[in-house]
Design an enzyme around this catalytic site. Structure first.
Site, short mmCIF file in Angstrom:
data_model
loop_
_atom_site.label_atom_id
_atom_site.label_comp_id
_atom_site.label_asym_id
_atom_site.label_seq_id
_atom_site.Cartn_x
_atom_site.Cartn_y
_atom_site.Cartn_z
N GLY A 1 -5.07 -1.44 -15.09
CA GLY A 1 -5.21 -0.17 -15.81
C GLY A 1 -5.92 -0.35 -17.15
N GLY B 1 -5.49 -6.25 -10.36
CA GLY B 1 -4.76 -7.33 -9.70
C GLY B 1 -5.19 -7.54 -8.25
NE ARG C 1 -1.65 -8.93 -15.78
CZ ARG C 1 -1.24 -7.69 -15.57
NH1 ARG C 1 0.02 -7.46 -15.26
NH2 ARG C 1 -2.08 -6.69 -15.69
CE LYS D 1 -1.41 7.96 -5.47
NZ LYS D 1 -0.28 7.91 -6.41
C1 3PG Z 1 -0.13 -3.64 -15.60
O1 3PG Z 1 0.09 -4.50 -14.73
O2 3PG Z 1 -0.80 -2.63 -15.39
C2 3PG Z 1 0.37 -3.92 -16.98
O3 3PG Z 1 1.24 -5.00 -17.01
C3 3PG Z 1 1.02 -2.68 -17.57
O4 3PG Z 1 2.08 -2.29 -16.75
P1 3PG Z 1 2.38 -0.74 -16.55
O5 3PG Z 1 1.21 -0.15 -15.80
O6 3PG Z 1 3.66 -0.68 -15.77
O7 3PG Z 1 2.52 -0.14 -17.92
MG MG Z 2 -0.47 -0.65 -14.48
#
Ligand code: 3PG
Ligand code: MG
Length: 410
Positions: free
Chosen positions: A390, A367, A36, A215
């Site tokens: 997400g 990730g 990132r 999940k």
């Molecule tokens: C992630 O890794 O999903 C983003 O950086 C957003 O983080 P968050 O899901 O904690 O909002």
């Molecule tokens: Mg997240």
């Protein structure tokens, strides 16, 4: 179309750049995957070379949920890595708001960059729009915080693709408050939208999706939306056991979500043959067990946990992927951090790389899948690896990204 940093006249201007530098750290606070950070460089370099005064900001983890562990969430390791990669000193400021920060921002010189400390050290950053809508006091608190950040910049750039599904203050309230000043998208956001958007708008078929992770609840929306778009959905990871258990199969001690049985059954019914589940699993009494028998996924002995897809499933999923012209992958097939339960995930990574070599378009999000691909040394063979977990899921789901909507139109 949104304006990008190419439309910005950055010289002499203090540009607030929201990045997603939320990278994984090990127990010693060392960065285990700097993708990132590297993905953010083109935008930052462009602004610096134009003579911009760059004020970077990001969150790291969720310190707002664990305030007692706040010190573990400092962006110090990120500032250090940014300095190495940019070849200039990037100072980490002690906070992201307040008079001291404003004073430092005002002293920035052309071509200089600083990083604000973790935005989520302030709980105001993550107050949700749902809450501010019904509570004027909370709204005021979030806006007061955002106003302090907004005042630091003459222009705003959003290159935080991985956070574009959030209504965090720095993502949405800050650019709203900066109306009248330039507000643009960065190169990473532009590239992500191009790849993910193209893949979805007019996918080359067969379009095969591979979804994994623990999940079903995290992926419900995306499964529903992909069902209408793709030809086949291959499901691995523990979420498969929710589907199997919902239909009365024995899944032993595997992870599953009983609350979602009804939803899982209805999804399966709507999906018909499009949705494929594992036929066999690697199982064990514990993650640390030495014996890891292959069992039927729909008949796992009571004392065993399904921890990865088995060899028959790898074969079946691979032959499906081999015919695909578009492959979309999000989420590991098993507990890939712990061999041998990485077998299924690594096999999917290789099969997708091979399909890409033959001309298929491959889009990877999340990730864990990206980390598995990196570990297998296959990153260069994928069409696009998203920096969003997400965010890429919500994009595939077709949800609007409000933080991008507020940016300037060309
Ligand atoms: C992630 O890794 O999903 C983003 O950086 C957003 O983080 P968050 O899901 O904690 O909002
Ligand atoms: Mg997240």
């Amino acid at each position: 179309m949104k304006k990008t940093v190419d439309h910005l006249n950055a010289r002499g201007s203090r540009v607030l750049v929201r990045l997603d530098l939320n990278v994984p750290l090990d127990d010693n606070g060392a960065i285990t995957d700097d993708r990132r950070i590297r993905a953010a460089l083109p935008t930052v370099k462009k602004l610096l070379s134009d003579g911009g005064r760059v004020i970077m900001m990001s969150h790291l983890g969720r310190p707002d949920e664990e305030p007692e562990k706040k010190h573990e969430f400092t962006l110090a390791p990120v500032a250090k890595r940014l300095s190495e990669l940019l070849g200039i000193k990037v100072d980490l400021l002690p906070d992201c708001a307040g008079p001291q920060i404003a004073e430092r921002a005002a002293r920035l010189r052309d071509g200089e960059a600083v990083l604000l400390e973790n935005l989520r050290f302030h709980p105001e950053e993550t107050i949700k729009a749902k809450k501010t809508a019904s509570d004027p006091k909370l709204k005021e608190r979030k806006e007061d915080f955002a106003r302090q950040i907004a005042s630091l910049g003459d222009a705003y750039a959003n290159d935080a693709f991985g956070t574009c599904h959030r209504d965090n203050a720095s993502m949405l309230t800050v650019p709203r408050l900066m109306e009248g000043k330039p507000r643009v998208a960065g190169y990473l956001v532009q590239k992500e939208l191009e790849f993910l958007g193209d893949a979805l708008r007019n996918p080359k078929r067969p379009f095969v999706c591979v979804l994994g992770g623990a999940k079903v609840s995290d992926k419900l929306g995306v499964i529903r939306s992909l069902l209408s778009k793709c030809d086949t959905i291959l499901i691995g990871g523990a979420m498969a056991y929710t589907f199997l258990a919902a239909e009365g199969h024995k899944v032993g001690k595997s992870l599953f979500e009983p609350d979602l049985f009804e939803t899982a059954r209805s999804l399966r019914k709507d999906a018909g043959n499009k949705l494929r589940l594992p036929v066999d699993s690697l199982a064990a009494p514990e993650i640390s067990s030495h014996t890891t028998p292959v069992v039927c996924s729909a008949d796992i002995p009571a004392d065993l946990i399904g921890l990865d897809i088995g060899p028959q499933t790898v074969k079946a999923f691979s032959s499906e992927i081999a015919t695909a012209k578009t492959v979309c992958w999000n989420g590991p097939m098993g507990v890939f951090e712990t061999p041998p339960f990485d077998t299924g995930t690594l096999a999917m990574a290789l099969t997708i790389a091979e399909a890409t070599d033959r001309g298929a378009i491959s889009i990877v999000g999340g990730g864990d899948s990206a980390a598995a691909i990196d570990r297998a040394g296959l990153a260069a063979r994928m069409t696009h690896i998203s920096t969003g977990g997400g965010a890429s899921l919500e994009f595939l789901e077709g949800k609007p990204f409000l933080p991008l909507e507020v940016l300037d139109e060309v």
